[in-house]
Design a protein around this motif. Structure first.
Motif, PDB file in Angstrom:
ATOM      1  N   VAL A 107       9.978   3.910   3.227  1.00 49.26           N
ATOM      2  CA  VAL A 107       9.302   4.916   4.050  1.00 49.26           C
ATOM      3  C   VAL A 107      10.307   5.727   4.854  1.00 49.26           C
ATOM      4  O   VAL A 107      10.133   6.934   5.049  1.00 49.26           O
ATOM      5  N   VAL A 114       5.998  10.687   1.748  1.00 49.47           N
ATOM      6  CA  VAL A 114       4.964   9.718   2.082  1.00 49.47           C
ATOM      7  C   VAL A 114       4.016  10.274   3.139  1.00 49.47           C
ATOM      8  O   VAL A 114       2.792  10.125   3.041  1.00 49.47           O
ATOM      9  N   LEU A 130       0.810   1.005   3.678  1.00 50.34           N
ATOM     10  CA  LEU A 130       2.119   1.179   3.048  1.00 50.34           C
ATOM     11  C   LEU A 130       2.696  -0.192   2.702  1.00 50.34           C
ATOM     12  O   LEU A 130       2.823  -1.061   3.568  1.00 50.34           O
ATOM     13  N   ALA A 142       6.382   3.562   9.518  1.00 52.96           N
ATOM     14  CA  ALA A 142       4.986   3.545   9.066  1.00 52.96           C
ATOM     15  C   ALA A 142       4.056   3.953  10.202  1.00 52.96           C
ATOM     16  O   ALA A 142       3.105   4.727  10.001  1.00 52.96           O
TER      17      ALA A 142
END
Length: 237
Positions: A107, A114, A130, A142
């Motif tokens: 990420v 993303v 995720l 995230a």
């Protein structure tokens, strides 16, 4: 009480080996639900090596619990997700040559890509998880890009050969889960978990769901799917 998501990809893999119609992952999903599964997990891959578009559509119509769609951070698959509207999308890394998902989604390194997919899915009313390594920087990112959940990759823990190594990986998972919970993220876990190693993870109270496929399907070959799911459900409880 932690929940159990049953991945039926391997049922579809067996079907695709002969190019026929059986075993049917839809039937497997229904049986898993009847045995106590709290959700069904499928991965719609770019190469369609196991789950097919037809499977995804039927599962969304039939599943009574929760349908978790694993997918790459890809615009084309995202459009399918927006059409089918699973209860949850889990973004995972994907490479054609891999046998199964290898490691978590980067990420931090793929933030823009993303984040774009997360925003697109959120606009369609779909929450996003995720699938990441239990790395604190990945957890923080995230949260920063508005994921709803993280699913911690448990592969290194599951594959540990020695008690000391397993302990170290357990502690890494615990730290990541605590941080994710503190940041307001739901915490799931999966990959490589089986009837021998999943029980210890119950000591990490922040994990609310375990997503398990291969070991359940393998066990089902010996004792039947109903018993295999019930046994795993008891372990995660």
């Amino acid at each position: 009480m932690a929940r159990l998501g049953v991945n039926v990809d391997h049922v579809a893999t067996l079907r695709q080996a002969r190019g026929g119609s059986e075993p049917d992952p839809i039937e497997a999903a229904v049986l898993a639900e009847l045995a106590g599964a709290d959700g069904i997990v499928v991965h719609l891959r770019e190469d369609r090596r196991h789950i097919q578009d037809r499977d995804l559509t039927l599962l969304r119509e039939i599943i009574k619990t929760k349908l978790d769609l694993e997918m790459a951070a890809d615009d084309t698959i995202a459009k399918i997700a927006l059409s089918v509207k699973p209860h949850l999308v889990t973004l995972v890394p994907e490479r054609r040559q891999e046998l199964t998902t290898e490691g978590g989604l980067d990420v931090v390194g793929q933030r823009d890509r993303v984040e774009k997919i997360i925003q697109l899915l959120h606009e369609g009313g779909i929450p996003v998880s995720l699938f990441i390594e239990p790395d604190l920087n990945q957890v923080k990112m995230a949260h920063k890009i508005a994921a709803d959940y993280v699913e911690l990759h448990t592969g290194r823990y599951a594959n540990a050969k020695r008690a000391k190594e397993e302990q170290a990986e357990f502690e890494v998972l615990a730290q990541a889960a605590k941080l994710a919970y503190k940041l307001g993220l739901g915490v799931n876990a999966g990959h490589g978990l089986n009837y021998r190693n999943v029980g210890r993870l119950r000591q990490i109270p922040e994990i609310v769901e375990y997503n398990i496929g291969h070991s359940i399907v393998a066990r089902a070959l010996m004792v039947g799917l109903d018993r295999a799911v019930r046994e795993m459900k008891e372990l995660v409880r």
